[in-house]
Scaffold this active site. Structure first.
Site, PDB file in Angstrom:
ATOM      1  N   CYS A  82     -41.973  21.368  32.851  1.00 60.93           N
ATOM      2  CA  CYS A  82     -42.589  21.789  31.590  1.00 60.93           C
ATOM      3  C   CYS A  82     -43.896  22.539  31.865  1.00 60.93           C
ATOM      4  O   CYS A  82     -44.703  22.098  32.694  1.00 60.93           O
ATOM      5  CB  CYS A  82     -42.869  20.540  30.747  1.00 60.93           C
ATOM      6  SG  CYS A  82     -43.798  20.852  29.241  1.00 60.93           S
ATOM      7  N   VAL A 134     -21.683  20.934  21.777  1.00 56.92           N
ATOM      8  CA  VAL A 134     -23.000  21.419  22.227  1.00 56.92           C
ATOM      9  C   VAL A 134     -22.905  22.858  22.727  1.00 56.92           C
ATOM     10  O   VAL A 134     -23.859  23.398  23.277  1.00 56.92           O
ATOM     11  CB  VAL A 134     -23.570  20.484  23.327  1.00 56.92           C
ATOM     12  CG1 VAL A 134     -23.891  19.113  22.737  1.00 56.92           C
ATOM     13  CG2 VAL A 134     -22.619  20.333  24.518  1.00 56.92           C
ATOM     14  N   ARG A 155     -21.886  22.935  32.955  1.00 61.23           N
ATOM     15  CA  ARG A 155     -21.211  23.023  31.646  1.00 61.23           C
ATOM     16  C   ARG A 155     -21.727  24.218  30.862  1.00 61.23           C
ATOM     17  O   ARG A 155     -20.988  24.931  30.188  1.00 61.23           O
ATOM     18  CB  ARG A 155     -21.419  21.720  30.857  1.00 61.23           C
ATOM     19  CG  ARG A 155     -20.622  20.553  31.396  1.00 61.23           C
ATOM     20  CD  ARG A 155     -20.808  19.302  30.571  1.00 61.23           C
ATOM     21  NE  ARG A 155     -20.411  19.512  29.182  1.00 61.23           N
ATOM     22  CZ  ARG A 155     -20.812  18.707  28.179  1.00 61.23           C
ATOM     23  NH1 ARG A 155     -21.613  17.678  28.439  1.00 61.23           N
ATOM     24  NH2 ARG A 155     -20.418  18.920  26.947  1.00 61.23           N
ATOM     25  N   HIS A 174     -24.937  16.721  17.966  1.00 55.55           N
ATOM     26  CA  HIS A 174     -25.196  16.228  19.325  1.00 55.55           C
ATOM     27  C   HIS A 174     -26.015  17.205  20.138  1.00 55.55           C
ATOM     28  O   HIS A 174     -25.973  17.193  21.374  1.00 55.55           O
ATOM     29  CB  HIS A 174     -23.862  15.916  20.030  1.00 55.55           C
ATOM     30  CG  HIS A 174     -23.154  14.749  19.401  1.00 55.55           C
ATOM     31  ND1 HIS A 174     -21.830  14.468  19.641  1.00 55.55           N
ATOM     32  CD2 HIS A 174     -23.579  13.808  18.518  1.00 55.55           C
ATOM     33  CE1 HIS A 174     -21.487  13.382  18.951  1.00 55.55           C
ATOM     34  NE2 HIS A 174     -22.520  12.967  18.251  1.00 55.55           N
ATOM     35  N   THR A 185     -11.253  16.369  16.906  1.00 61.81           N
ATOM     36  CA  THR A 185     -12.114  15.283  17.366  1.00 61.81           C
ATOM     37  C   THR A 185     -11.322  13.983  17.407  1.00 61.81           C
ATOM     38  O   THR A 185     -10.453  13.749  16.586  1.00 61.81           O
ATOM     39  CB  THR A 185     -13.369  15.118  16.477  1.00 61.81           C
ATOM     40  OG1 THR A 185     -14.177  14.046  16.996  1.00 61.81           O
ATOM     41  CG2 THR A 185     -13.017  14.818  15.024  1.00 61.81           C
ATOM     42  N   SER A 186     -11.672  13.159  18.416  1.00 62.78           N
ATOM     43  CA  SER A 186     -10.970  11.867  18.541  1.00 62.78           C
ATOM     44  C   SER A 186     -11.546  10.859  17.560  1.00 62.78           C
ATOM     45  O   SER A 186     -10.996   9.783  17.354  1.00 62.78           O
ATOM     46  CB  SER A 186     -11.134  11.340  19.969  1.00 62.78           C
ATOM     47  OG  SER A 186     -12.522  11.245  20.271  1.00 62.78           O
ATOM     48  N   ASN A 189      -5.299  18.316  14.502  1.00 56.99           N
ATOM     49  CA  ASN A 189      -5.439  17.698  15.824  1.00 56.99           C
ATOM     50  C   ASN A 189      -4.109  17.796  16.556  1.00 56.99           C
ATOM     51  O   ASN A 189      -3.065  17.810  15.915  1.00 56.99           O
ATOM     52  CB  ASN A 189      -5.850  16.214  15.649  1.00 56.99           C
ATOM     53  CG  ASN A 189      -6.402  15.628  16.928  1.00 56.99           C
ATOM     54  OD1 ASN A 189      -5.696  15.569  17.932  1.00 56.99           O
ATOM     55  ND2 ASN A 189      -7.662  15.213  16.900  1.00 56.99           N
ATOM     56  N   GLN A 198     -19.849  18.397  16.594  1.00 54.97           N
ATOM     57  CA  GLN A 198     -20.321  17.479  17.640  1.00 54.97           C
ATOM     58  C   GLN A 198     -20.502  18.253  18.953  1.00 54.97           C
ATOM     59  O   GLN A 198     -21.014  17.724  19.919  1.00 54.97           O
ATOM     60  CB  GLN A 198     -19.323  16.343  17.865  1.00 54.97           C
ATOM     61  CG  GLN A 198     -19.081  15.483  16.645  1.00 54.97           C
ATOM     62  CD  GLN A 198     -17.893  14.577  16.843  1.00 54.97           C
ATOM     63  OE1 GLN A 198     -18.038  13.415  17.250  1.00 54.97           O
ATOM     64  NE2 GLN A 198     -16.709  15.069  16.562  1.00 54.97           N
ATOM     65  N   CYS A 213     -46.837  20.045  30.334  1.00 52.50           N
ATOM     66  CA  CYS A 213     -47.230  18.724  30.882  1.00 52.50           C
ATOM     67  C   CYS A 213     -46.621  18.445  32.238  1.00 52.50           C
ATOM     68  O   CYS A 213     -46.784  17.355  32.781  1.00 52.50           O
ATOM     69  CB  CYS A 213     -46.803  17.616  29.897  1.00 52.50           C
ATOM     70  SG  CYS A 213     -45.030  17.269  29.963  1.00 52.50           S
TER      71      CYS A 213
HETATM   72  N1  APR Z   1      -6.370  21.668  18.851  1.00 48.26           N
HETATM   73  C1  APR Z   1      -6.646  20.573  18.078  1.00 48.26           C
HETATM   74  N2  APR Z   1      -7.078  19.392  18.586  1.00 48.26           N
HETATM   75  C2  APR Z   1      -7.223  19.324  19.926  1.00 48.26           C
HETATM   76  C3  APR Z   1      -6.956  20.412  20.801  1.00 48.26           C
HETATM   77  C4  APR Z   1      -6.516  21.620  20.203  1.00 48.26           C
HETATM   78  N3  APR Z   1      -6.228  22.707  20.964  1.00 48.26           N
HETATM   79  N4  APR Z   1      -7.196  20.006  22.083  1.00 48.26           N
HETATM   80  C5  APR Z   1      -7.607  18.723  22.007  1.00 48.26           C
HETATM   81  N5  APR Z   1      -7.612  18.308  20.723  1.00 48.26           N
HETATM   82  C6  APR Z   1      -8.032  17.015  20.182  1.00 48.26           C
HETATM   83  C7  APR Z   1      -7.619  15.816  20.997  1.00 48.26           C
HETATM   84  O1  APR Z   1      -6.356  15.331  20.539  1.00 48.26           O
HETATM   85  C8  APR Z   1      -8.745  14.822  20.663  1.00 48.26           C
HETATM   86  O2  APR Z   1      -8.424  14.095  19.475  1.00 48.26           O
HETATM   87  O3  APR Z   1      -9.441  17.036  20.207  1.00 48.26           O
HETATM   88  C9  APR Z   1      -9.937  15.727  20.377  1.00 48.26           C
HETATM   89  C10 APR Z   1     -10.963  15.728  21.487  1.00 48.26           C
HETATM   90  O4  APR Z   1     -11.518  14.437  21.504  1.00 48.26           O
HETATM   91  P1  APR Z   1     -12.724  14.139  22.511  1.00 48.26           P
HETATM   92  O5  APR Z   1     -12.402  14.694  23.853  1.00 48.26           O
HETATM   93  O6  APR Z   1     -13.034  12.679  22.356  1.00 48.26           O
HETATM   94  O7  APR Z   1     -13.946  14.998  21.964  1.00 48.26           O
HETATM   95  P2  APR Z   1     -14.856  14.671  20.710  1.00 48.26           P
HETATM   96  O8  APR Z   1     -14.086  13.968  19.630  1.00 48.26           O
HETATM   97  O9  APR Z   1     -15.534  15.934  20.334  1.00 48.26           O
HETATM   98  O10 APR Z   1     -15.937  13.658  21.331  1.00 48.26           O
HETATM   99  C11 APR Z   1     -16.983  13.250  20.479  1.00 48.26           C
HETATM  100  O11 APR Z   1     -18.016  12.111  22.347  1.00 48.26           O
HETATM  101  O12 APR Z   1     -18.527  12.151  24.586  1.00 48.26           O
HETATM  102  C12 APR Z   1     -19.043  12.326  23.312  1.00 48.26           C
HETATM  103  O13 APR Z   1     -20.896  13.630  22.750  1.00 48.26           O
HETATM  104  C13 APR Z   1     -19.560  13.715  23.133  1.00 48.26           C
HETATM  105  O14 APR Z   1     -19.517  15.101  21.157  1.00 48.26           O
HETATM  106  C14 APR Z   1     -18.719  14.291  22.018  1.00 48.26           C
HETATM  107  C15 APR Z   1     -18.231  13.049  21.300  1.00 48.26           C
END
Ligand code: APR
Length: 255
Positions: free
Chosen positions: A153, A101, A68, A117, A194-195, A219, A99, A156
């Site tokens: 490390c 990384v 990644r 995160h 973000t979802s 989104n 969120q 340690c």
């Molecule tokens: N523009 C806008 N939104 C988008 C796009 C885009 N081009 N592509 C995808 N999305 C939206 C999707 O509709 C979804 O709602 O981004 C979101 C991605 O959601 P996730 O894949 O769940 O990612 P995220 O919300 O960042 O996950 C949160 O979950 O697995 C853990 O630690 C991990 O930080 C992560 C956390």
């Protein structure tokens, strides 16, 4: 921008931008839950994104994060990252909480990015938590699924782990405190890509709303919105955010 009055952005005093994997999607970084390319549709989080998984098979977990990290190093910030960096120059105050990384916000020019995160670029010792800067933590060409023995490390001899927050681990204290403070102080929260499924990060919109902020979701999927305090801009953040900035510029240019 259906129902979203640009004055909300133009007149904002303190904008909090809260991003997830969707903001990096157009940079070619897979999201986690998107139906097609989402990482969790191909991998089980419990087998890769937990401390137990690392204890059981450090080479598999370290190799996956190196894969990644190599993807991120090969990627470039997209117009969504660039627009957020530009927005910080257009409003009185902007706090960016992510969120993600990856370091694409930083490479787009955003300053003081708050990573809830952790970061792929901050490996540390699994035993003593000392940061690790060895060049052997820099991923060369890494195949997906390739097992790589993590470095050791220098203090340690513990195994080096990715600097990300795994499921079941607490968020880093200071970033979380800063993010909560910004959610309480902002008058506009932009939630981008973000979802909103993973706590406690996903609490931020609720905290902001409880403190009187307006919330705009950017989104691919339209989010529920009342059109008075919450708004949704459905579409690709890499298109919506630059368009918002253009409209702000036109608006400020006046007739
Ligand atoms: N523009 C806008 N939104 C988008 C796009 C885009 N081009 N592509 C995808 N999305 C939206 C999707 O509709 C979804 O709602 O981004 C979101 C991605 O959601 P996730 O894949 O769940 O990612 P995220 O919300 O960042 O996950 C949160 O979950 O697995 C853990 O630690 C991990 O930080 C992560 C956390």
């Amino acid at each position: 921008m259906t129902g979203f009055d640009l004055r909300i952005l133009r007149d904002a005093r303190h904008v909090l931008v809260f991003t997830g994997a969707g903001v990096s999607a157009r940079s070619g970084i897979p999201t986690f839950r998107d139906a097609l390319g989402g990482l969790w549709s191909r991998y089980d989080p419990a087998s890769l994104a937990t401390a137990d998984a690392f204890r059981q098979d450090p080479a598999l977990v370290w190799g996956w994060y190196q894969w990644r990290r190599a993807q991120v190093l090969a990627a470039r910030p997209n117009p969504a990252h660039l627009a957020i960096a530009e927005l910080a120059r257009r409003v009185p105050r902007l706090t960016l909480v992510t969120q993600n990384v990856d370091d694409l916000h930083e490479r787009a020019g955003s300053q003081e990015v708050i990573h809830l995160h952790g970061s792929l670029h901050a490996p540390r010792c699994f035993a003593c938590a000392r940061a690790y800067a060895g060049s052997d933590a820099e991923p060369a060409r890494v195949e997906e699924g390739e097992r790589i023995e993590p470095p050791r490390c220098l203090r340690c001899n513990g195994r080096i782990r990715p600097g990300v927050v795994w499921f079941g681990e607490a968020l880093p204290e200071r970033p979380w405190r800063e993010a909560l403070a910004a959610a309480r102080a902002c008058d506009l929260l932009l939630v981008v890509g973000t979802s909103g499924l993973v706590m406690p990060a996903a609490q931020l919109p609720q905290v902001a709303r409880q403190n009187g902020a307006k919330v705009v979701h950017v989104n691919l999927d339209a989010e529920p919105a009342d059109g008075a305090t919450t708004f949704t801009l459905a579409g690709d953040a890499a298109e919506i955010l630059p368009r918002l900035l253009l409209q702000m510029a036109d608006d400020q240019a006046g007739p």
